[in-house]
Design a protein around this motif. Structure first.
Motif, PDB file in Angstrom:
ATOM      1  N   TRP A   1       0.962   4.197  -2.899  1.00 21.33           N
ATOM      2  CA  TRP A   1       0.628   5.592  -2.607  1.00 21.33           C
ATOM      3  C   TRP A   1       1.818   6.515  -2.835  1.00 21.33           C
ATOM      4  O   TRP A   1       1.650   7.646  -3.308  1.00 21.33           O
ATOM      5  N   GLU A   2       3.011   6.059  -2.521  1.00 19.51           N
ATOM      6  CA  GLU A   2       4.201   6.874  -2.776  1.00 19.51           C
ATOM      7  C   GLU A   2       4.334   7.164  -4.266  1.00 19.51           C
ATOM      8  O   GLU A   2       4.633   8.288  -4.676  1.00 19.51           O
ATOM      9  N   ARG A   3       4.081   6.142  -5.082  1.00 16.84           N
ATOM     10  CA  ARG A   3       4.175   6.322  -6.534  1.00 16.84           C
ATOM     11  C   ARG A   3       3.065   7.246  -7.038  1.00 16.84           C
ATOM     12  O   ARG A   3       3.293   8.096  -7.900  1.00 16.84           O
TER      13      ARG A   3
ATOM     14  N   LEU B   1      -6.850  -3.976  -0.881  1.00 20.42           N
ATOM     15  CA  LEU B   1      -7.287  -3.622  -2.234  1.00 20.42           C
ATOM     16  C   LEU B   1      -8.625  -2.882  -2.199  1.00 20.42           C
ATOM     17  O   LEU B   1      -8.828  -1.920  -2.946  1.00 20.42           O
ATOM     18  N   LEU B   2      -9.521  -3.293  -1.316  1.00 20.54           N
ATOM     19  CA  LEU B   2     -10.807  -2.612  -1.166  1.00 20.54           C
ATOM     20  C   LEU B   2     -10.615  -1.183  -0.665  1.00 20.54           C
ATOM     21  O   LEU B   2     -11.226  -0.238  -1.186  1.00 20.54           O
ATOM     22  N   THR B   3      -9.739  -1.008   0.307  1.00 14.69           N
ATOM     23  CA  THR B   3      -9.442   0.331   0.840  1.00 14.69           C
ATOM     24  C   THR B   3      -8.791   1.205  -0.230  1.00 14.69           C
ATOM     25  O   THR B   3      -9.131   2.387  -0.369  1.00 14.69           O
TER      26      THR B   3
ATOM     27  N   ARG C   1       0.836  -1.205   0.000  1.00 11.98           N
ATOM     28  CA  ARG C   1       0.000   0.000   0.000  1.00 11.98           C
ATOM     29  C   ARG C   1       0.869   1.253   0.000  1.00 11.98           C
ATOM     30  O   ARG C   1       0.649   2.187  -0.777  1.00 11.98           O
ATOM     31  N   ASP C   2       1.876   1.290   0.862  1.00 18.17           N
ATOM     32  CA  ASP C   2       2.746   2.466   0.953  1.00 18.17           C
ATOM     33  C   ASP C   2       3.504   2.700  -0.346  1.00 18.17           C
ATOM     34  O   ASP C   2       3.666   3.849  -0.786  1.00 18.17           O
TER      35      ASP C   2
END
Length: 169
Positions: free
Chosen positions: A109-111, A140-142, A105-106
């Motif tokens: 989001w960083e990308r 994946l839902l979040t 996830r990180d």
């Protein structure tokens, strides 16, 4: 002991796989210090710990189209690949499990934050993720909900049958 060590093979292992070299050095040191049985047990535990560490921090490949084809591969390894304007395509090169979803996830989001210009679509290629647990599905839902809130659709592609079944459930 000197006759049991193959220096040329150790050099080869170092060049080919640092992971395997680390495990072999742990085994070597443990056998010398603790004896054969205890040394092999320490090496087995070290190998498992290194595998868990590797699985907890999987490579997240951001993909681009291979020029002149309809195929995609890792931009980091192939910088000549074509980046699709307005789209982010990524592939997690491991199963999505409770102990690695935050890392994935990180990374995504960083990308996303680093993209200059509009983002119109995010695609997650699940072809190299043979298993997903509930934590992976929730991540994946979040991600889907957070992207949807900013008007960016998330599409999942190439999921294995068992992964599709879990995601539907």
């Amino acid at each position: 002991v000197k006759g049991l060590i193959d220096v040329a093979e150790l050099r080869h292992v170092w060049r080919v796989s640092r992971f395997d070299f680390a495990v072999s050095m742990v085994a070597f040191a443990a056998v010398l210090l603790l004896g054969i049985l205890k040394g092999v047990m320490v090496a087995a535990v070290a190998s498992l710990l290194l595998l868990i560490r590797r699985a907890a921090n999987p490579h997240v490949a951001f993909l681009g189209r291979i020029p002149g084809t309809r195929h995609y591969s890792d931009l980091e390894r192939n910088p000549d690949n074509e980046v699709l304007p307005g789209a982010l395509v990524f592939r997690v090169e491991a199963s999505l499990l409770y102990f690695n979803v935050e890392h994935v996830r990180d990374a995504v989001w960083e990308r996303i934050r680093s993209i200059s210009g509009p983002l119109n679509l995010v695609i997650c290629d699940l072809s190299t993720s043979p298993l997903i647990d509930i934590a992976g599905a929730r991540m994946l839902l979040t991600l889907h909900a957070a992207l949807q809130a900013i008007g960016v659709p998330l599409r999942l592609v190439a999921a294995h049958a068992a992964v599709r079944d879990l995601l539907r459930a």
